[in-house]
Design an enzyme around this catalytic site. Structure first.
Site, short mmCIF file in Angstrom:
data_model
loop_
_atom_site.label_atom_id
_atom_site.label_comp_id
_atom_site.label_asym_id
_atom_site.label_seq_id
_atom_site.Cartn_x
_atom_site.Cartn_y
_atom_site.Cartn_z
N LYS A 13 11.79 -42.20 -9.73
CA LYS A 13 10.90 -40.95 -9.15
C LYS A 13 11.37 -39.79 -9.96
O LYS A 13 10.69 -38.87 -10.20
CB LYS A 13 11.57 -40.54 -7.63
CG LYS A 13 12.95 -40.71 -7.48
CD LYS A 13 13.28 -41.02 -5.80
CE LYS A 13 14.54 -40.75 -5.21
NZ LYS A 13 15.91 -40.76 -6.52
N ARG A 88 18.41 -37.19 2.05
CA ARG A 88 19.13 -38.81 1.68
C ARG A 88 19.47 -39.14 3.08
O ARG A 88 20.00 -40.23 3.16
CB ARG A 88 20.05 -38.61 0.58
CG ARG A 88 19.62 -39.31 -0.52
CD ARG A 88 20.74 -39.05 -1.42
NE ARG A 88 20.82 -39.88 -2.84
CZ ARG A 88 20.49 -39.55 -3.83
NH1 ARG A 88 20.14 -38.26 -4.02
NH2 ARG A 88 20.77 -40.36 -4.92
N ARG A 127 19.44 -47.25 -18.11
CA ARG A 127 19.04 -45.71 -18.16
C ARG A 127 20.00 -45.10 -18.92
O ARG A 127 21.20 -45.41 -18.97
CB ARG A 127 19.19 -45.14 -16.64
CG ARG A 127 19.01 -43.86 -16.55
CD ARG A 127 18.75 -43.32 -15.22
NE ARG A 127 19.64 -43.34 -14.37
CZ ARG A 127 19.41 -42.70 -13.18
NH1 ARG A 127 18.23 -42.42 -12.84
NH2 ARG A 127 20.50 -42.75 -12.45
N ARG A 160 25.24 -42.57 -17.51
CA ARG A 160 25.99 -41.68 -16.74
C ARG A 160 27.12 -42.53 -16.21
O ARG A 160 26.72 -43.71 -16.04
CB ARG A 160 25.00 -41.56 -15.57
CG ARG A 160 24.20 -40.15 -15.53
CD ARG A 160 22.99 -39.87 -14.55
NE ARG A 160 23.54 -40.21 -13.23
CZ ARG A 160 22.61 -40.14 -12.27
NH1 ARG A 160 21.52 -39.59 -12.54
NH2 ARG A 160 22.81 -40.23 -10.90
N ARG A 171 26.08 -47.52 -4.63
CA ARG A 171 25.12 -46.48 -4.43
C ARG A 171 23.94 -46.93 -3.75
O ARG A 171 23.54 -46.45 -2.72
CB ARG A 171 24.60 -45.78 -5.80
CG ARG A 171 25.73 -44.80 -6.42
CD ARG A 171 25.43 -44.31 -7.80
NE ARG A 171 24.35 -43.77 -8.00
CZ ARG A 171 23.47 -43.64 -9.00
NH1 ARG A 171 23.70 -44.42 -10.06
NH2 ARG A 171 22.45 -42.93 -9.17
P1 AMP Z 1 20.95 -38.85 -8.20
O1 AMP Z 1 21.00 -38.05 -9.61
O2 AMP Z 1 19.86 -38.38 -7.35
O3 AMP Z 1 21.06 -40.46 -8.25
O4 AMP Z 1 22.28 -38.54 -7.33
C1 AMP Z 1 23.57 -38.37 -8.04
C2 AMP Z 1 24.50 -38.38 -7.11
O5 AMP Z 1 24.54 -37.01 -6.42
C3 AMP Z 1 24.65 -38.94 -5.65
O6 AMP Z 1 25.20 -40.49 -5.91
C4 AMP Z 1 25.26 -38.31 -4.73
O7 AMP Z 1 26.76 -38.24 -5.10
C5 AMP Z 1 25.07 -36.92 -5.23
N1 AMP Z 1 23.58 -36.58 -4.27
C6 AMP Z 1 22.37 -36.39 -4.81
N2 AMP Z 1 21.66 -35.93 -3.96
C7 AMP Z 1 22.35 -35.88 -2.72
C8 AMP Z 1 21.94 -35.73 -1.35
N3 AMP Z 1 20.84 -35.36 -0.87
N4 AMP Z 1 22.83 -35.77 -0.49
C9 AMP Z 1 24.19 -36.04 -0.76
N5 AMP Z 1 24.66 -36.37 -2.20
C10 AMP Z 1 23.66 -36.27 -3.09
#
Ligand code: AMP
Length: 215
Positions: A13, A88, A127, A160, A171
């Protein structure tokens, strides 16, 4: 247009949001990117978020919701946005409804990126992201023209920390039920469109354009 992209990590996404937002001339607002940037800058927000990102846990709602509200109030989001990675949790979805009310806006499209979890583990493990500009690649499905180097800015590509297999599995577990709850919530409102994300980048893009009615 005010759009939300929902889906488990690894559904692609972020890549699609970046491209579509560019074409539509609206900002791509990715909560994960905002947290990573805050961490690399060592800001107060970064200090609060770091331990959660490192372990693949969710940052507490009170931190995340306030940050999103501030971002959505910025001028560049006035004519629309793609929100990626937020909401989320159900309380985040309620907070977003309230933010939208306060800003006199409405969510118009919720796009759910659907894909089997075994595909997501593979995708996340392959990735790579640019350490300079944050552009995303995949070693098999979307490789850079020169290995390890970003096509857009020449920066170094890295994996990452939270894309290591063990953290990826955690996750997915953390996000699975919560994402389903959000899918049910938005489906009941008649706003949800599902995109089959287990396809090529081009095919997913095509489905997405149909969903948002963009040429
Ligand atoms: P992402 O890049 O979207 O995979 O997010 C990486 C990390 O950021 C996640 O594993 C969470 O630790 C934090 N994170 C991102 N978006 C949120 C959210 N809406 N609520 C809480 N934690 C978030």
């Amino acid at each position: 247009m005010n759009i939300v992209f929902l889906g488990l990590p690894g559904t692609g996404k972020g890549t699609q949001a970046e491209e579509l937002a560019g074409e539509m001339g609206i900002p791509h607002i990715a909560t994960g990117d905002i947290f990573r940037q805050a961490i690399s800058q060592g800001s107060e927000l970064g200090k609060k978020a770091k331990q959660y990102l490192d372990s693949g846990e969710l940052v507490p709602d009170e931190v995340t919701c306030g940050m999103v509200k501030e971002r959505l109030m910025q001028e560049d989001a006035a004519s629309g946005f793609i929100l990626d990675g937020f909401p989320r949790t159900f309380p985040q979805a309620e907070a977003l409804d309230q933010i939208m009310d306060e800003l006199d806006k409405e969510l118009e499209k919720i796009i759910f990126f659907s894909a089997p979890e075994q595909v997501l583990v593979k995708r996340l493990a392959g990735r790579r992201v640019c350490s300079e500009c944050g552009a995303t690649y995949h070693i098999e499905h979307n490789p850079p023209s020169q290995e390890g180097i970003c096509d857009k800015c020449g920066g170094k590509l890295i994996q990452r920390e939270d894309d290591q297999e063990e953290t990826v599995i955690h996750r997915l577990k953390v996000n699975r039920d919560k994402t389903q709850q959000l899918v049910d919530y938005y489906r009941k409102q008649g706003k949800l469109t599902t995109v089959e994300a287990d396809r090529s980048l081009e095919e997913v893009k095509k489905q997405l354009k149909e969903a948002v009615g963009s040429p």
